[in-house]
Design an enzyme around this catalytic site. Sequence first.
Site, short mmCIF file in Angstrom:
data_model
loop_
_atom_site.label_atom_id
_atom_site.label_comp_id
_atom_site.label_asym_id
_atom_site.label_seq_id
_atom_site.Cartn_x
_atom_site.Cartn_y
_atom_site.Cartn_z
N SER A 62 38.89 -6.95 -5.26
CA SER A 62 39.73 -6.86 -4.07
C SER A 62 40.48 -8.15 -3.82
O SER A 62 39.99 -9.24 -4.12
CB SER A 62 38.83 -6.54 -2.86
OG SER A 62 39.54 -6.67 -1.65
N TYR A 113 31.09 -8.33 2.42
CA TYR A 113 31.74 -7.40 1.48
C TYR A 113 32.56 -8.20 0.47
O TYR A 113 32.42 -8.01 -0.75
CB TYR A 113 32.64 -6.41 2.23
CG TYR A 113 33.63 -5.76 1.31
CD1 TYR A 113 34.95 -6.22 1.26
CD2 TYR A 113 33.24 -4.76 0.43
CE1 TYR A 113 35.85 -5.67 0.38
CE2 TYR A 113 34.14 -4.20 -0.45
CZ TYR A 113 35.45 -4.66 -0.48
OH TYR A 113 36.34 -4.13 -1.37
N LYS A 120 32.24 -8.91 -3.90
CA LYS A 120 33.29 -8.78 -4.93
C LYS A 120 33.42 -10.09 -5.71
O LYS A 120 33.56 -10.09 -6.93
CB LYS A 120 34.63 -8.40 -4.28
CG LYS A 120 34.65 -7.00 -3.70
CD LYS A 120 34.32 -5.96 -4.77
CE LYS A 120 34.31 -4.55 -4.22
NZ LYS A 120 33.94 -3.53 -5.23
N ASN A 137 46.15 -3.17 -0.62
CA ASN A 137 45.70 -2.16 0.35
C ASN A 137 46.01 -0.74 -0.10
O ASN A 137 47.16 -0.30 0.01
CB ASN A 137 46.34 -2.45 1.72
CG ASN A 137 45.74 -3.68 2.36
OD1 ASN A 137 45.70 -4.74 1.73
ND2 ASN A 137 45.26 -3.55 3.58
N ARG A 191 50.75 -6.97 4.88
CA ARG A 191 49.87 -6.59 3.77
C ARG A 191 50.68 -5.92 2.67
O ARG A 191 51.83 -5.50 2.91
CB ARG A 191 48.80 -5.60 4.25
CG ARG A 191 47.82 -6.17 5.28
CD ARG A 191 46.88 -7.18 4.67
NE ARG A 191 45.88 -7.65 5.62
CZ ARG A 191 46.05 -8.63 6.48
NH1 ARG A 191 47.24 -9.26 6.53
NH2 ARG A 191 45.08 -9.01 7.30
N GLY A 208 38.79 -12.19 11.66
CA GLY A 208 38.70 -12.07 10.19
C GLY A 208 40.01 -11.69 9.55
O GLY A 208 40.17 -11.80 8.33
C1 WQD Z 1 45.64 -3.84 7.74
C2 WQD Z 1 46.40 -4.48 8.89
C3 WQD Z 1 45.03 -5.16 10.74
C4 WQD Z 1 43.88 -1.18 12.08
C5 WQD Z 1 40.73 -4.11 4.39
C6 WQD Z 1 39.64 -4.86 3.71
C7 WQD Z 1 39.98 -5.03 2.26
C8 WQD Z 1 40.26 -3.69 1.65
C9 WQD Z 1 41.38 -2.98 2.39
C10 WQD Z 1 38.35 -2.75 0.55
C11 WQD Z 1 45.66 -5.68 9.48
C12 WQD Z 1 46.03 -4.08 11.16
C13 WQD Z 1 44.44 -2.23 11.35
C14 WQD Z 1 44.30 -0.94 13.42
C15 WQD Z 1 45.84 -2.77 13.23
N1 WQD Z 1 39.09 -2.89 1.67
N2 WQD Z 1 45.40 -2.99 11.92
N3 WQD Z 1 45.28 -1.75 13.93
O1 WQD Z 1 42.02 -5.59 6.74
O2 WQD Z 1 44.05 -5.74 5.21
O3 WQD Z 1 41.90 -4.87 4.31
O4 WQD Z 1 40.95 -2.87 3.77
O5 WQD Z 1 38.59 -3.23 -0.54
O6 WQD Z 1 38.91 -5.65 1.61
O7 WQD Z 1 39.54 -6.12 4.30
O8 WQD Z 1 43.21 -3.49 5.91
O9 WQD Z 1 43.96 -1.42 7.01
O10 WQD Z 1 42.00 -2.72 8.03
O11 WQD Z 1 44.30 -3.65 8.20
O12 WQD Z 1 46.72 -3.49 13.72
O13 WQD Z 1 43.83 -0.02 14.13
O14 WQD Z 1 46.52 -3.54 9.96
O15 WQD Z 1 44.95 -6.15 11.76
O16 WQD Z 1 46.62 -6.66 9.83
P1 WQD Z 1 42.82 -5.02 5.62
P2 WQD Z 1 43.32 -2.75 7.32
#
Ligand code: WQD
Length: 339
Positions: free
Chosen positions: A124, A149, A153, A179, A231, A297
């Site tokens: 990841s 997590y 990795k 993502n 992202r 985070g």
């Molecule tokens: C994306 C963006 C949130 C939800 C995670 C894991 C990573 C991988 C993919 C496994 C961020 C914002 C989110 C919401 C929001 N998992 N957001 N409102 O955190 O980049 O990655 O998933 O491998 O390891 O860390 O993905 O989709 O959670 O968030 O504003 O209700 O969307 O703050 O900026 P992330 P995410």
Amino acid sequence: MNILVTGGAGFIGSHTVVALVEAGYQPVILDNFSNSEKSVLVGINQITGRTIPCYEGDCNEATLVRSILEKESIQGVIHFAAYKAVGESMEQPLKYYRNNLGSLLVLLEEMEKVGIHQLIFSSSCTVYGEPEHLPVTEQTPVQKAMSVYGNTKQIGEEILRDVVAAQTPFKIIALRYFNPVGAHPSALIGELPRGVPNNLIPFVTQTAAGIRKELTVFGSDYATADGSCIRDYIHVMDLAEAHVAALHKLGQLQERSFYDEVNVGTGVGNSVLEIVESFQEISKVPLPYKIGDRRSGDIPQIYADVQKSEAFLGWKASRSLKDSLQDAWRWQQKLAARS
Ligand code: WQD
């Protein structure tokens, strides 16, 4: 070529099983269904027109893993099976270290005993932490993981590097996902988040479907163009096809033992607010949202440098963000119709 796909009933695993069949491979699934449903197998079989062999069980069960490797004449393995909820990993570290690392160790030991040495490992972009420079290349320094997590990795990659450095005849590629989003265009398989989605896209589609009241954008005061986090959102079918390309590459390698890491992304960064706007454009459905506090985070932005995946794997993402959002929305509407 018979390929064991651990976690093959999961989100990325199921789409990779479809891509493997389309590329002429014979996948075999091992999944404990801790984060998936049996209906996924029906979808895979409908899309591929085949009944894909599936074993229900845990990758930590050495006897089971060994029997599958032998009985199915496995020649290569794609290892998806792992827990992946960042927040949960901080609350239950032992569960995550035991499952994510234990399963990898068991797999490597049983592969070695049976003489199977080709492995694709699910890693990841989280290993990069908050990068100093963008886009991130595979040489971007790995930083101390921000979650248990993420640490599983990082440690997983170190285990693989050490095993190969010991000149064991393993040939391994670790794919660092950005993502994963979207769904198979047939809407027969897709993402099945448990409970309230942590990830952005399933929360967006559930809000548009009326399942959630409104989306909270976690922060709009970041140092980005519109203040929201950026992202690299990659269509899950592009990600699936990257695994096929990596497997093909392993088969071509002349080295006796090999290990390398490859970023798998689109190379394009999109902000949360851009996702909100794009989704409303493609779905023609209003998306109620509010700006909330930052989520702990979260890093402000990360997106991939994709040169190595193109040069080394001969692969590049071909689907657009619009494709991802359209397929995610179609899948959500299909789910709503099912329930
Ligand atoms: C994306 C963006 C949130 C939800 C995670 C894991 C990573 C991988 C993919 C496994 C961020 C914002 C989110 C919401 C929001 N998992 N957001 N409102 O955190 O980049 O990655 O998933 O491998 O390891 O860390 O993905 O989709 O959670 O968030 O504003 O209700 O969307 O703050 O900026 P992330 P995410």
